[in-house]
Design an enzyme around this catalytic site. Structure first.
Site, mmCIF file in Angstrom:
data_model
loop_
_atom_site.group_PDB
_atom_site.id
_atom_site.type_symbol
_atom_site.label_atom_id
_atom_site.label_comp_id
_atom_site.label_asym_id
_atom_site.label_seq_id
_atom_site.Cartn_x
_atom_site.Cartn_y
_atom_site.Cartn_z
ATOM 1 N N ASN A 1 0.847 -1.195 0.000
ATOM 2 C CA ASN A 1 0.000 0.000 0.000
ATOM 3 C C ASN A 1 0.879 1.240 0.000
ATOM 4 O O ASN A 1 1.998 1.226 0.523
ATOM 5 C CB ASN A 1 -0.901 0.024 1.239
ATOM 6 C CG ASN A 1 -1.782 1.265 1.274
ATOM 7 O OD1 ASN A 1 -2.505 1.538 0.325
ATOM 8 N ND2 ASN A 1 -1.706 2.013 2.364
ATOM 9 N N SER B 1 4.412 7.033 2.302
ATOM 10 C CA SER B 1 5.073 5.805 2.755
ATOM 11 C C SER B 1 4.534 4.617 1.968
ATOM 12 O O SER B 1 3.302 4.478 1.836
ATOM 13 C CB SER B 1 4.793 5.550 4.242
ATOM 14 O OG SER B 1 5.160 6.667 5.038
ATOM 15 N N HIS C 1 0.677 5.139 1.375
ATOM 16 C CA HIS C 1 -0.122 5.924 2.325
ATOM 17 C C HIS C 1 0.414 7.353 2.347
ATOM 18 O O HIS C 1 1.634 7.548 2.456
ATOM 19 C CB HIS C 1 -0.047 5.303 3.718
ATOM 20 C CG HIS C 1 -0.776 6.075 4.766
ATOM 21 N ND1 HIS C 1 -2.142 6.067 4.888
ATOM 22 C CD2 HIS C 1 -0.316 6.904 5.736
ATOM 23 C CE1 HIS C 1 -2.493 6.865 5.890
ATOM 24 N NE2 HIS C 1 -1.403 7.385 6.414
HETATM 25 N N1 LIG Z 1 -6.035 -4.261 6.894
HETATM 26 C C1 LIG Z 1 -5.600 -3.174 6.221
HETATM 27 N N2 LIG Z 1 -6.386 -2.634 5.260
HETATM 28 C C2 LIG Z 1 -5.938 -1.544 4.583
HETATM 29 C C3 LIG Z 1 -4.707 -0.948 4.895
HETATM 30 C C4 LIG Z 1 -3.898 -1.554 5.907
HETATM 31 O O1 LIG Z 1 -2.761 -1.097 6.199
HETATM 32 N N3 LIG Z 1 -4.378 -2.659 6.542
HETATM 33 N N4 LIG Z 1 -4.326 0.240 4.251
HETATM 34 C C5 LIG Z 1 -5.459 0.964 3.664
HETATM 35 C C6 LIG Z 1 -5.205 2.213 2.891
HETATM 36 N N5 LIG Z 1 -5.640 3.340 3.707
HETATM 37 C C7 LIG Z 1 -4.673 4.274 3.940
HETATM 38 O O2 LIG Z 1 -3.543 4.222 3.387
HETATM 39 C C8 LIG Z 1 -6.955 3.455 4.228
HETATM 40 C C9 LIG Z 1 -8.057 3.181 3.420
HETATM 41 C C10 LIG Z 1 -9.349 3.284 3.937
HETATM 42 C C11 LIG Z 1 -9.569 3.655 5.244
HETATM 43 C C12 LIG Z 1 -10.974 3.715 5.777
HETATM 44 O O3 LIG Z 1 -11.208 4.180 6.898
HETATM 45 N N6 LIG Z 1 -11.939 3.233 4.973
HETATM 46 C C13 LIG Z 1 -13.355 3.147 5.374
HETATM 47 C C14 LIG Z 1 -14.232 3.645 4.248
HETATM 48 C C15 LIG Z 1 -13.818 5.046 3.848
HETATM 49 C C16 LIG Z 1 -14.525 5.464 2.557
HETATM 50 O O4 LIG Z 1 -15.232 4.634 1.954
HETATM 51 O O5 LIG Z 1 -14.309 6.647 2.171
HETATM 52 C C17 LIG Z 1 -13.720 1.690 5.629
HETATM 53 O O6 LIG Z 1 -13.088 0.785 5.038
HETATM 54 O O7 LIG Z 1 -14.681 1.488 6.392
HETATM 55 C C18 LIG Z 1 -8.467 3.946 6.065
HETATM 56 C C19 LIG Z 1 -7.174 3.858 5.559
HETATM 57 C C20 LIG Z 1 -6.232 0.044 2.769
HETATM 58 N N7 LIG Z 1 -6.730 -1.029 3.594
HETATM 59 N N1 LIG Z 2 -5.500 5.722 2.729
HETATM 60 C C1 LIG Z 2 -5.159 5.494 1.358
HETATM 61 C C2 LIG Z 2 -4.906 6.820 0.674
HETATM 62 O O1 LIG Z 2 -5.360 7.864 1.112
HETATM 63 N N2 LIG Z 2 -4.146 6.724 -0.426
HETATM 64 C C3 LIG Z 2 -3.853 7.909 -1.190
HETATM 65 O O2 LIG Z 2 -4.891 8.130 -2.131
HETATM 66 C C4 LIG Z 2 -4.328 8.804 -3.253
HETATM 67 C C5 LIG Z 2 -4.741 8.025 -4.480
HETATM 68 O O3 LIG Z 2 -4.459 8.778 -5.605
HETATM 69 P P1 LIG Z 2 -4.573 8.049 -7.045
HETATM 70 O O4 LIG Z 2 -5.926 7.376 -7.084
HETATM 71 O O5 LIG Z 2 -4.439 9.181 -8.013
HETATM 72 O O6 LIG Z 2 -3.445 7.058 -7.119
HETATM 73 C C6 LIG Z 2 -2.797 8.809 -3.065
HETATM 74 O O7 LIG Z 2 -2.344 10.057 -2.590
HETATM 75 C C7 LIG Z 2 -2.590 7.752 -2.014
HETATM 76 O O8 LIG Z 2 -1.438 7.998 -1.200
#
Ligand SMILES: Nc1nc2c(c(=O)[nH]1)N[C@@H](CN(C=O)c1ccc(C(=O)N[C@@H](CCC(=O)O)C(=O)O)cc1)CN2
Ligand SMILES: NCC(=O)N[C@@H]1O[C@H](COP(=O)([O-])[O-])[C@@H](O)[C@H]1O
Length: 218
Positions: free
Chosen positions: A107, A136, A109
């Protein structure tokens, strides 16, 4: 050639950077499918334009998170991927999914982890008064954004930066580090210490070379 499946939820500019790296031969791998939880994700159009198979799954069609993830896992596995890449995928993945792909699930982030896991990182970093922001790339584990960090790209926060300013400036760094980390994973863990030092402009940083799937704790 290593097979990659990419999960998206939106614009897909990171997906496009990975597609471009493959097409330019810098990344010796093949994106075999792109999945989204949003049928209108522009990234699906990017994939179709590149001739890549696409599918979207609607959260509302499934009883709960685990049922959705199980259906997604079965569709992903039908493409027999070596590596699964989250590129703006905005769903928290359930433990069975993470266990199934442990060590081959990445992923990107938008923060300098371990600071600011979760959502709304650009707003949070501005509110905190930090001097730097960043992105990251990390292994995905059950702990949200808590998996081992592989490579980070810092950016300075300028006095009048808005959330959009940060997001735009950070994306250009993301597009550099994500294909590089995927190349690291695909080519057998080449040493990333020089990359990290270059990104940080500082002495040698941690090497990503120490990570192997069995060392990725839940
Ligand atoms: N088990 C894991 N799942 C995910 C990870 C991880 O490290 N462990 N990384 C995320 C990516 N992410 C941030 O980088 C992230 C994505 C989504 C959410 C979140 O709160 N999602 C909500 C819905 C939000 C929406 O629909 O707008 C949810 O799933 O209920 C937080 C962080 C990807 N998954
Ligand atoms: N928590 C996950 C998250 O926020 N990810 C972030 O969403 C954007 C996706 O852009 P993209 O769709 O243009 O690649 C990126 O900035 C990525 O780091």
């Amino acid at each position: 050639m290593k097979r990659i499946v990419v999960l998206i939820s939106g614009s897909g500019s990171n997906l496009q950077a990975i597609i471009d790296a493959c097409q330019l031969g810098r990344l010796k791998a093949e994106i075999v499918a792109v999945f989204s939880n949003k049928a209108d994700a522009f990234g699906l159009q990017r994939a179709q334009q590149a001739g890549i198979a696409t599918a979207s799954l609607a959260i509302g069609d499934y009883a709960d998170r685990e049922a959705f993830d199980q259906a997604l896992l079965q569709q992903i596995d039908s493409y027999q991927p070596d590596l699964v890449v989250l590129a703006g995928y905005m769903r928290i993945l359930s433990a069975p999914f993470v266990t199934h792909y442990r060590g081959r699930l990445l992923n990107i982030h938008p923060s300098l982890l371990p600071k600011y896991p979760g959502l709304h990182t650009h707003r949070r970093v501005i509110e905190s008064g930090d001097s730097h922001h960043g992105a990251s790339v990390h292994f995905v584990t059950e702990q949200l954004d808590g998996g081992p960090v592989i490579l980070q790209a810092p950016i300075p926060i300028l006095p009048n930066d808005t959330e959009q300013d940060l997001a735009t400036r950070l994306l250009s760094k993301e597009h550099l580090i994500y294909p590089r980390v995927i190349q690291w994973w695909v080519e057998g863990r080449v040493d990333l210490r020089e990359d990290q030092a270059c990104l940080d402009g500082q002495p040698l940083g941690p090497s990503g070379a120490d990570f192997t799937p069995d060392k990725i704790d839940g």
